[in-house]
Structures are given as C-alpha cells and as structure tokens.
Design a protein around this motif. Sequence first.
Motif, short mmCIF file in Angstrom:
data_model
loop_
_atom_site.label_atom_id
_atom_site.label_comp_id
_atom_site.label_asym_id
_atom_site.label_seq_id
_atom_site.Cartn_x
_atom_site.Cartn_y
_atom_site.Cartn_z
N UNK A 22 77.80 70.42 52.22
CA UNK A 22 77.07 70.13 50.99
C UNK A 22 76.02 70.90 50.58
N UNK A 23 75.09 71.35 51.47
CA UNK A 23 73.95 71.97 51.25
C UNK A 23 74.61 73.47 50.52
N UNK A 24 75.42 74.12 51.13
CA UNK A 24 75.95 75.39 50.94
C UNK A 24 76.48 75.19 49.53
N UNK A 25 77.13 74.17 49.51
CA UNK A 25 77.75 73.85 47.78
C UNK A 25 76.82 73.65 46.72
N UNK A 26 75.68 72.97 47.02
CA UNK A 26 74.73 72.69 46.10
C UNK A 26 73.88 73.90 45.91
N UNK A 27 73.46 74.50 46.99
CA UNK A 27 72.87 75.84 46.80
C UNK A 27 73.60 76.91 45.91
N UNK A 28 75.17 77.00 46.13
CA UNK A 28 75.65 77.80 45.22
C UNK A 28 75.62 77.42 43.98
N UNK A 29 75.31 76.25 43.44
CA UNK A 29 75.18 75.65 42.17
C UNK A 29 73.97 75.88 41.62
N UNK A 30 73.07 76.48 42.47
CA UNK A 30 71.69 76.62 41.87
C UNK A 30 70.57 75.54 42.41
#
Length: 120
Positions: A22-30
């Motif tokens: 989840x952290x990776x997905x959120x960071x990838x989205x900004x």
Amino acid sequence: MRLHDHPRVLLVEDDLRLGYELSDALEAAGAQVDGPYTTLSDAMSALAEDFPDFALLDLNLGGQDSLLVAQDLERYGIAFAFYSGATDAGTQRKIDGAPFFHKPLDPAALLVAIDDATRH
C-alpha cells in the motif's frame, strides 16, 4: 491517478507485507506515507507526533481495533477511511459514516477518496 498537493497519509496496517504494498502504491501516486504502523500504540504515537492530511486505518490490528485512532482523527478534523477483510454488524455500526473499503483494497478507489478529502 496522480494525487494533488502530495498529501501526507498515515498508514495503519498490521500486515507488513500489505502495508508496504500500500505504501508503494500511495507513494507512486504522489503521497508522502507515514507508516505502516502495525499496532494501536504505534499509530497513536505517530498521530501525536505529526498530523497527516489523511489516514488509512486497518480496522483490526492484531486483536485490537483502530477506533481510538479514528476518534482522535475526527477530533482534529483529519479525513480518514477504514479498510478490512471482514466486518460484523456491530463493527459496521461503530464506523457508520466513515468511508470503508474491503480488502483486497482497490488502489484507484482509495486514491479518489484521498484526493477528494485532501484537495485544497
């Protein structure tokens, strides 16, 4: 989808593998992610340290629920959402009115909720 304004998201998830995904997905989205925090006490400490723009709370944290964190977030006017693999009717009543996502979490729907809640 790309998040506006790079919101700071408090992530509370007791499954570290899922938390890091989840952290990776959120960071990838900004987003700027604070967590994942795996226990109620760690999440409460993180919230006391620095207020997020939004929080994503796993409802069940190893036998404890994250309702205390949610109460503090409400008190400070911070937007949040719950997510969980299962809820019973009693739990659903306790979180009435808060956005709720079922696991597995749809990242696109979560990003829309975060963007709507944090857009200035």
